[in-house]
Design an enzyme around this catalytic site. Structure first.
Site, PDB file in Angstrom:
ATOM      1  N   PHE A 163       0.841  -1.193   0.000  1.00 17.56           N
ATOM      2  CA  PHE A 163       0.000   0.000   0.000  1.00 17.56           C
ATOM      3  C   PHE A 163       0.874   1.240   0.000  1.00 17.56           C
ATOM      4  CE2 PHE A 163      -4.402   1.501   0.673  1.00 17.56           C
ATOM      5  CZ  PHE A 163      -5.067   0.465   0.042  1.00 17.56           C
ATOM      6  N   GLN A 211      -7.167  15.239   3.298  1.00 19.92           N
ATOM      7  CA  GLN A 211      -6.479  14.399   2.320  1.00 19.92           C
ATOM      8  C   GLN A 211      -7.206  14.333   0.981  1.00 19.92           C
ATOM      9  OE1 GLN A 211      -6.078   9.847   2.793  1.00 19.92           O
ATOM     10  NE2 GLN A 211      -3.993  10.624   2.855  1.00 19.92           N
ATOM     11  N   HIS A 223      -7.261  12.150  -2.334  1.00 23.09           N
ATOM     12  CA  HIS A 223      -6.822  10.872  -2.884  1.00 23.09           C
ATOM     13  C   HIS A 223      -6.525  11.101  -4.363  1.00 23.09           C
ATOM     14  CE1 HIS A 223      -6.773   6.669  -3.993  1.00 23.09           C
ATOM     15  NE2 HIS A 223      -6.906   6.303  -2.730  1.00 23.09           N
ATOM     16  N   LEU A 238     -14.184   6.421  -5.596  1.00 24.33           N
ATOM     17  CA  LEU A 238     -12.779   6.099  -5.380  1.00 24.33           C
ATOM     18  C   LEU A 238     -12.338   4.889  -6.199  1.00 24.33           C
ATOM     19  CD1 LEU A 238     -10.230   6.565  -3.479  1.00 24.33           C
ATOM     20  CD2 LEU A 238     -11.093   4.562  -2.286  1.00 24.33           C
ATOM     21  N   GLU A 273      -6.349   2.630  -3.933  1.00 26.97           N
ATOM     22  CA  GLU A 273      -4.899   2.597  -4.035  1.00 26.97           C
ATOM     23  C   GLU A 273      -4.394   1.184  -4.309  1.00 26.97           C
ATOM     24  OE1 GLU A 273      -2.964   5.444  -1.453  1.00 26.97           O
ATOM     25  OE2 GLU A 273      -1.979   3.758  -0.478  1.00 26.97           O
ATOM     26  N   ARG A 299      -0.216   9.729  -0.508  1.00 27.10           N
ATOM     27  CA  ARG A 299      -1.293  10.373  -1.261  1.00 27.10           C
ATOM     28  C   ARG A 299      -1.079  11.869  -1.437  1.00 27.10           C
ATOM     29  NH1 ARG A 299      -6.227   7.014   1.560  1.00 27.10           N
ATOM     30  NH2 ARG A 299      -5.722   5.070   0.484  1.00 27.10           N
ATOM     31  N   HIS A 313     -10.868  13.070   0.262  1.00 25.83           N
ATOM     32  CA  HIS A 313     -11.067  11.691   0.663  1.00 25.83           C
ATOM     33  C   HIS A 313     -11.168  11.499   2.168  1.00 25.83           C
ATOM     34  CE1 HIS A 313     -10.836   7.393   0.412  1.00 25.83           C
ATOM     35  NE2 HIS A 313      -9.680   7.311   1.039  1.00 25.83           N
ATOM     36  N   ARG A 347      -2.549  10.942   6.187  1.00 23.98           N
ATOM     37  CA  ARG A 347      -2.783   9.554   6.569  1.00 23.98           C
ATOM     38  C   ARG A 347      -2.256   8.619   5.497  1.00 23.98           C
ATOM     39  NH1 ARG A 347      -7.038   5.521   5.416  1.00 23.98           N
ATOM     40  NH2 ARG A 347      -7.928   6.986   3.930  1.00 23.98           N
TER      41      ARG A 347
HETATM   42  C1  LIG Z   1     -14.243   5.437  -0.629  1.00 22.04           C
HETATM   43  C2  LIG Z   1     -13.397   5.267   0.580  1.00 22.04           C
HETATM   44  C3  LIG Z   1     -12.479   4.241   0.635  1.00 22.04           C
HETATM   45  C4  LIG Z   1     -11.679   4.057   1.763  1.00 22.04           C
HETATM   46  N1  LIG Z   1     -10.789   3.027   1.780  1.00 22.04           N
HETATM   47  C5  LIG Z   1     -10.048   2.821   2.899  1.00 22.04           C
HETATM   48  C6  LIG Z   1      -9.139   1.744   2.973  1.00 22.04           C
HETATM   49  O1  LIG Z   1      -8.999   0.973   2.026  1.00 22.04           O
HETATM   50  N2  LIG Z   1      -8.432   1.570   4.096  1.00 22.04           N
HETATM   51  C7  LIG Z   1      -8.576   2.398   5.166  1.00 22.04           C
HETATM   52  O2  LIG Z   1      -7.920   2.174   6.156  1.00 22.04           O
HETATM   53  N3  LIG Z   1      -9.427   3.432   5.124  1.00 22.04           N
HETATM   54  C8  LIG Z   1     -10.171   3.667   4.027  1.00 22.04           C
HETATM   55  N4  LIG Z   1     -11.038   4.722   3.983  1.00 22.04           N
HETATM   56  C9  LIG Z   1     -11.238   5.535   5.173  1.00 22.04           C
HETATM   57  C10 LIG Z   1     -12.150   4.849   6.163  1.00 22.04           C
HETATM   58  O3  LIG Z   1     -13.053   4.025   5.484  1.00 22.04           O
HETATM   59  C11 LIG Z   1     -12.966   5.813   6.975  1.00 22.04           C
HETATM   60  O4  LIG Z   1     -12.134   6.730   7.552  1.00 22.04           O
HETATM   61  C12 LIG Z   1     -13.688   5.097   8.080  1.00 22.04           C
HETATM   62  O5  LIG Z   1     -14.481   4.072   7.551  1.00 22.04           O
HETATM   63  C13 LIG Z   1     -14.540   5.972   8.923  1.00 22.04           C
HETATM   64  O6  LIG Z   1     -15.240   5.165   9.852  1.00 22.04           O
HETATM   65  P1  LIG Z   1     -16.012   5.750  11.090  1.00 22.04           P
HETATM   66  O7  LIG Z   1     -16.487   4.615  11.888  1.00 22.04           O
HETATM   67  O8  LIG Z   1     -15.184   6.758  11.751  1.00 22.04           O
HETATM   68  O9  LIG Z   1     -17.232   6.513  10.447  1.00 22.04           O
HETATM   69  P2  LIG Z   1     -18.384   6.061   9.436  1.00 22.04           P
HETATM   70  O10 LIG Z   1     -18.253   4.675   8.985  1.00 22.04           O
HETATM   71  O11 LIG Z   1     -18.459   7.129   8.424  1.00 22.04           O
HETATM   72  O12 LIG Z   1     -19.639   6.088  10.349  1.00 22.04           O
HETATM   73  C14 LIG Z   1     -20.204   7.271  10.814  1.00 22.04           C
HETATM   74  C15 LIG Z   1     -21.423   6.934  11.608  1.00 22.04           C
HETATM   75  O13 LIG Z   1     -21.855   8.065  12.303  1.00 22.04           O
HETATM   76  C16 LIG Z   1     -23.231   8.238  12.143  1.00 22.04           C
HETATM   77  N5  LIG Z   1     -23.552   9.642  12.267  1.00 22.04           N
HETATM   78  C17 LIG Z   1     -22.920  10.684  11.675  1.00 22.04           C
HETATM   79  N6  LIG Z   1     -23.510  11.828  12.042  1.00 22.04           N
HETATM   80  C18 LIG Z   1     -24.521  11.519  12.877  1.00 22.04           C
HETATM   81  C19 LIG Z   1     -25.500  12.272  13.583  1.00 22.04           C
HETATM   82  N7  LIG Z   1     -25.577  13.586  13.485  1.00 22.04           N
HETATM   83  N8  LIG Z   1     -26.383  11.601  14.343  1.00 22.04           N
HETATM   84  C20 LIG Z   1     -26.341  10.262  14.440  1.00 22.04           C
HETATM   85  N9  LIG Z   1     -25.435   9.512  13.803  1.00 22.04           N
HETATM   86  C21 LIG Z   1     -24.541  10.137  13.039  1.00 22.04           C
HETATM   87  C22 LIG Z   1     -23.521   7.650  10.808  1.00 22.04           C
HETATM   88  O14 LIG Z   1     -24.854   7.233  10.732  1.00 22.04           O
HETATM   89  C23 LIG Z   1     -22.570   6.483  10.767  1.00 22.04           C
HETATM   90  O15 LIG Z   1     -23.160   5.359  11.372  1.00 22.04           O
HETATM   91  C24 LIG Z   1     -11.807   4.937   2.849  1.00 22.04           C
HETATM   92  C25 LIG Z   1     -12.714   5.967   2.783  1.00 22.04           C
HETATM   93  C26 LIG Z   1     -13.494   6.163   1.660  1.00 22.04           C
HETATM   94  C27 LIG Z   1     -14.394   7.325   1.590  1.00 22.04           C
END
Ligand SMILES: Cc1cc2nc3c(=O)[nH]c(=O)nc-3n(C[C@H](O)[C@H](O)[C@H](O)COP(=O)(O)OP(=O)(O)OC[C@H]3O[C@@H](n4cnc5c(N)ncnc54)[C@H](O)[C@@H]3O)c2cc1C
Ligand code: SF4
Ligand code: F3S
Ligand code: FES
Lengths: 121, 115, 244, 580
Positions: free
Chosen positions: D116, D230, D232, D242, D245, D285, D353, D388
């Site tokens: 990666f 960031q 991407h 996306l 990578e 990135r 991203h 990151r």
């Molecule tokens: C397309 C894409 C690909 C990626 N690929 C990778 C990868 O290969 N490897 C890697 O390490 N990282 C990757 N990332 C980054 C990583 O996926 C994210 O940073 C991570 O999943 C975020 O997880 P989280 O649990 O913090 O939030 P999320 O999964 O975004 O969850 C947020 C939660 O909060 C809730 N929420 C938000 N606001 C409110 C509110 N006001 N009231 C109630 N609930 C609320 C939502 O309902 C949701 O359940 C990628 C990101 C993207 C966008």
């Protein structure tokens, strides 16, 4: 919350071609039953020595039409049944198409066998 | 533990479906169309009598009849439930369908044994 | 620029006693998904339209709708494919409609835990369970479910028999049953092999046609019927204690 | 009637689910609830494609993972947190394996790892290219086996309740019914994800509107390192979807309009047919996205209706590699771009991203506000620093989700007193405010969507990949104006049933807060580091800025930026070297 419950029409299967095919497929079972009745009549005719009468009866127009329809439904049944088989019977290390082909082969062999036994003279 | 009796009838249904798919088209074609229409010269009556009196034939035909009837009963039952939205009569429908299959199977046994 | 008419089902509880249809003209662009059309309506024409969406890349499972009679992900179905229109956009069938295109899926959310969709096994003391790529292939496709509910919307048995566990839930149960690491098949059997479980399915097969992720729930269910029937025969032939 | 729980978690994504299970395991007697504005399995974690980094390979070591992370983050990294992170990451990923996650395997049945960006060793675990999907569904489904975790699905949190310097719960709306509820809790863990939607062109889902950052900011907790956004390097034009990578890790090339692997011109190493770790396409990135901007300035990108692009070339990988390792990429390209990467070039451009910054927390997810915890993308510990590394975020969610859950469970046990009546009153006030919002602005003159669009373009122009004092000043003024116009926004929809317009309005309000804090921090940081590149201050300045920005909200809504020194344990700041 007053959610709206969507209505399902009685003849829901007329809504979509694939549903109609499904219902027709299911109705093929009626013709399976019909065939069993027909077979038993044949067998008892053979047993009673009234086979000639049976043959005359089976040449009637309506009986023929019924049997043509029945055959069409049975072919639908057979084809859909074989198509389903590889999805229910997953044999390790054997790709699904092989399972499908095996069913068709069995069909051909058995049909030929039945014809041979019946026509043997 | 509440287990549904469904596996048994389903196995019968499946067996019947398979038997019907493999055997009925050819039989129906021969006895329902080809012989009556004279496409193929029908076999002699003696041959047929000998054939149906053979125990293996009787067994095969009984299997085909009984399984075929259960196949019918099971499928038709669901066709009535779903196709005509009659699920509210489920108990009655099931009794009639499987009842018919049982009666039909007994009848076919009698017919086959009596030839 | 050319446009296309979207005929969108509206239902506002309290105001409407039943759904109505409202038409909107939206730009017809090559790249636009049905969802982009709805977003255009929401942002520029009518802020009162309600629908769910999030990832707009076909993976979160929020945006299922009935488009021209078929259950689809609206973010993965394109307006040009429905040109010249009009495009009929309705809520997913077989679910209560909360509002406009938003349906109530709490029935599925309540059913899902019943199939115990988690690995039932004692993990190894150290390191990972070993699992070869071939062993993974056994269940892989059933693990692709995004819970989008298109299969429930396509299944007439679910329509008529709301107690039916339904295609996705059974496929997810099978996903774990077929995982070489799992030992929970017996625990899941009461639910999966009940009258409302696999046995209720009459193999209409539309669930697999509708599934956008190639899960093949219809196949999963047929497979399960065979497994369950064999298990039932074993029960019948063997005393309880003899089984695992 | 209020609801009561010991711990309330805002968000049901990877971080939230992991935290909930950690609380339940730390003390099964505690009542824990997840409040999420979408069903948990719809959370944006589901979109993650490429993988999750954790050391398991024989030839790898924790120190190397730590060093890659620290240098990748341009030393703006809490090194003690990184040490904890690299150590706990393998355990967390194994735990998921034990729960059924279908990690891709080697033929012998062991976990496989892939290369990666910015990583010196192959250490990224993956589930084909749907890692986040499998990770989230595994977490969600195994969380179902804890029947005591209460869920408020499709409830939107609008406020954190704070009294006497302590958090006492949240106020939330049930979307389906419009019911507004005060949910009292001894501790709140915010796991609400990132804020990519502040920008016009992003890989992020519609729900990623920075709600949690704004909630904490409003409640008095500081945000950290918000200027680090960031980009991407490879998003599909128009949709912003996306292209992971992992495509480059498997050997994909980036080509400019002349078919030239242009990264060799930007101190990222020499092109080789096989991918080389920490080199060329496997650089970090920030550097890759910056290289794109330079190519564009030189006129070597291709103009399209959706902006300039370069090409990602996977053709030489062949159908079998693409189908086994990158099937989702093929699916996405064919669906959304109408091309087949086996035979055609993929058009790509940099796309917003990930948010390195977020709610300031310590190594246990605790914020300076008592009883408030944060984890996941919404939080800033910080292991990501100024940039990151790909595949560090998923393990971060797990490691710090678990830590926050455990810390909150412990904190709650030590508490003696419940909330005072003023907390309930706050809840009632919030309810009144929301009811007012619902009915308000019949005569409004502004459309929410228009303000949102303008905010997004303001951010792109003023605070994009390259920024300067001037562009940031302008953005700050514009955002201020938008904030005022927001007060005059109209709401067409007054229904209390699934009112998505009210949600959009609440989200816009949050995004404006986040946007303003990004700009405020970016203005103050007069240096270039990682993803924060100031054309008027192109050099890194460790003297003044080897420090985290902390922005506190002032009563007038503006942000006050201060600095917090970086914790350095073993890796003193050095040059970031790639490809050499
Ligand atoms: C397309 C894409 C690909 C990626 N690929 C990778 C990868 O290969 N490897 C890697 O390490 N990282 C990757 N990332 C980054 C990583 O996926 C994210 O940073 C991570 O999943 C975020 O997880 P989280 O649990 O913090 O939030 P999320 O999964 O975004 O969850 C947020 C939660 O909060 C809730 N929420 C938000 N606001 C409110 C509110 N006001 N009231 C109630 N609930 C609320 C939502 O309902 C949701 O359940 C990628 C990101 C993207 C966008
Ligand atoms: S099985 Fe397919 S159609 Fe059904 S919910 Fe899962 S992904 Fe959707
Ligand atoms: S459509 Fe329904 S009936 Fe069975 S095969 Fe699929 S679940
Ligand atoms: S918006 Fe996520 S699947 Fe369509």
């Amino acid at each position: 919350m007053t959610a709206y419950r969507q209505h399902i029409p009685l003849f829901w299967w007329l809504r979509q071609w694939s549903y109609l095919v499904f219902v027709l497929r299911e109705l093929s079972s009626v013709f399976v039953a019909w065939f069993v009745v027909y077979l038993l009549m044949l067998v008892s005719a053979i047993g009673d020595g009234t086979y000639a009468d049976f043959q005359a009866w089976s040449g009637h127009g309506w009986v023929l039409v019924l049997n043509v329809v029945a055959l069409a439904f049975l072919l639908l049944h057979a084809v859909t049944w074989f198509a389903l088989a590889p999805r229910a019977m997953v044999v390790p290390h054997v790709p699904p198409w092989v399972v499908l082909v095996a069913h068709y082969l069995a069909w051909i062999v058995l049909s030929a066998g039945v014809a041979w036994v019946v026509l043997l003279r | 533990m509440k287990r549904s009796p469904e596996p048994l009838v389903w196995l019968a249904f499946s067996g019947g479906g398979m038997a019907a798919a493999l055997l009925v088209p050819v039989l129906l074609f021969l006895f329902g169309l080809a012989f009556p229409l004279g496409w193929i010269e029908p076999p002699s009556e003696e041959h047929l009598v000998a054939l149906v009196r053979h125990p293996i034939t009787k067994l095969v035909l009984f299997g085909l009849c009984a399984l075929g009837l259960f196949h019918f009963a099971h499928r038709f039952r669901y066709t009535l439930y779903d196709g005509l939205k009659l699920k509210r009569f489920a108990v009655l429908i099931a009794a009639v369908c499987y009842g018919a299959a049982v009666v039909g199977s007994v009848a076919s046994a009698i017919v086959l044994l009596s030839v | 620029m050319s446009t296309i008419t979207m005929e969108v089902t509206r239902y506002r509880p309290g105001e409407d006693s039943e759904p109505t249809v409202q038409s909107y003209e939206v730009p017809l662009r090559k790249e636009w998904a049905v969802l982009d059309g709805l977003n255009h309506i929401k942002d520029h024409l009518d802020g009162t339209l309600s629908y769910r969406w999030s990832c707009r890349m076909g993976i979160c499972g929020s945006c299922g709708m009935t488009v021209n009679g078929r259950p689809v992900l609206s973010c993965a179905s394109f307006l040009v494919d429905y040109a010249p229109g009009p495009v009929r956009v309705e809520p997913l069938r077989n679910f209560p409609v909360i509002r406009d295109l938003v349906v109530d899926i709490s029935d599925f959310m309540e059913k899902l835990p019943r199939v115990k969709p988690w690995l039932i096994a004692d993990p190894p003391e150290e390191g990972e369970f070993l699992q070869t790529p071939e062993e993974m292939d056994e269940y892989k496709k059933y693990s692709m479910c995004i819970n989008c509910m298109l299969c429930y919307s396509a299944c007439p048995v679910y329509a008529l028999e709301p107690e039916f566990l339904g295609p996705a839930a059974i496929a997810l149960g099978q996903r774990y049953n077929l995982d070489s690491r799992d030992h929970g098949a017996e625990d899941r059997r009461d639910v999966l092999a009940s009258a409302e479980g696999a046995w209720a399915c009459t193999f209409v097969g539309e669930c697999s046609t509708a599934c956008p992720k190639g899960v093949d729930p219809a196949g999963a269910i047929q497979r399960y019927k065979l497994t369950a029937a064999v298990a039932a025969m074993k029960d019948f032939l063997m005393p309880r204690g003899a089984r695992r | 009637m209020a609801q009561f729980h010991n711990v309330v978690i805002v968000g049901g994504g990877g971080a939230g689910l992991r935290a909930a299970v950690a609380v339940a395991e730390a003390n099964p007697l505690l009542s824990v609830a997840i409040v999420s504005k979408v069903y948990p399995m719809r959370s944006h974690t589901v979109s993650a494609e490429g993988g999750a980094a954790a050391v398991i390979a024989e030839d790898d070591s924790l120190d190397e993972h730590a060093y890659d992370t620290v240098s990748g983050g341009d030393w703006l990294v809490e090194q003690d947190a990184v040490e904890a992170f690299v150590q706990e990451a393998p355990r967390e990923l194994l735990r998921l394996e034990h729960q059924g996650c279908p990690w891709s395997r080697k033929p012998d049945g062991h976990i496989a790892v892939r290369a990666f960006g910015g990583m010196k060793k192959k250490r990224t675990w993956f589930a084909a290219d749907k890692t986040g999907f499998h990770l989230l569904h595994t977490l969600f489904q195994s969380a179902l086996s804890y029947p005591d975790i209460v869920r408020y699905d499709e409830w939107f949190v609008t406020k954190l309740l704070v009294d006497d310097g302590r958090v006492h719960g949240v106020v939330a709306i049930e979307l389906a019914t419009g019911r507004i509820e005060t949910i009292i809790a001894n501790a709140v863990i915010v796991c609400s994800g990132g804020c990519g939607r502040v920008f016009p062109f992003t890989t992020n889902a519609n729900i990623k509107t920075g709600d949690g950052m704004a909630l904490a900011y409003q409640a008095g907790a500081p945000l950290k390192d918000m200027e680090f956004v960031q980009y991407h390097p490879t998003g599909l034009p128009f949709t912003g979807i996306l292209i992971t990578e992992a495509t480059r890790a498997e050997g994909g090339w980036l080509l400019n309009k002349d078919g030239y692997r242009y990264l060799q011109d930007y101190d990222l190493g020499k092109p080789t047919p096989e991918p080389v770790l920490r080199s060329m396409e496997l650089g970090p990135r920030d550097r890759l996205s910056q290289a794109f901007m330079h190519e564009h300035a030189k006129g070597r990108t291709i103009e399209t209706p959706y902006g300039p692009i370069v090409h990602l070339d996977l053709r030489h990988l062949g159908a079998s590699v693409i189908d086994s390792k990158l099937p989702f990429v093929r699916e996405l390209c064919s669906k959304y771009q109408n091309i087949d990467p086996v035979k055609e070039l993929i058009p790509v451009r940099p796309v917003v991203h990930y948010m390195m910054g977020g709610i300031h927390t310590d190594i246990d997810g605790a914020t300076p506000l008592e009883g408030l915890y944060a984890a996941g993308e919404v939080a800033c510990v910080s292991i990501n620093g100024a940039n990151r590394l790909g595949s560090n975020s998923l393990p971060e969610l797990l490691v710090f989700g678990a830590r926050a859950g455990k810390a909150a469970a412990e904190y709650v046990q030590s508490l003696q007193t419940g909330p005072r009546s003023v907390v309930y009153k706050q809840g009632d006030d919030e309810e009144r405010r929301l009811r007012h919002e619902l009915g308000r602005h019949d005569d409004g003159t502004e459309r929410i969507a228009d303000i949102r669009t303008e905010m997004q373009s303001t951010m792109e122009e003023g605070a994009g990949i390259y920024r300067d004092g001037n562009s940031l000043e302008k953005a700050a003024v514009k955002l201020h104006e938008l904030r005022e116009r927001f007060e005059r926004a109209a709401i067409d929809d007054h229904s209390s049933t699934f009112n998505t317009e009210i949600v959009a309005m609440l989200e816009l309000s949050c995004m404006l807060d986040v946007a303003q804090s990004i700009v405020a921090c970016a203005l103050q940081r007069t240096e270039s580091r990682g993803a924060h590149q100031r054309t008027d201050h192109p050099m890194r300045d460790d003297e003044k800025f080897l420090a985290h920005s902390l922005v506190h909200r002032q009563p007038d809504g503006s942000g006050r930026v201060g600095y917090l020194p970086v914790t350095i344990t073993r890796w003193p700041p050095g040059e970031r070297v790639y490809g050499r």
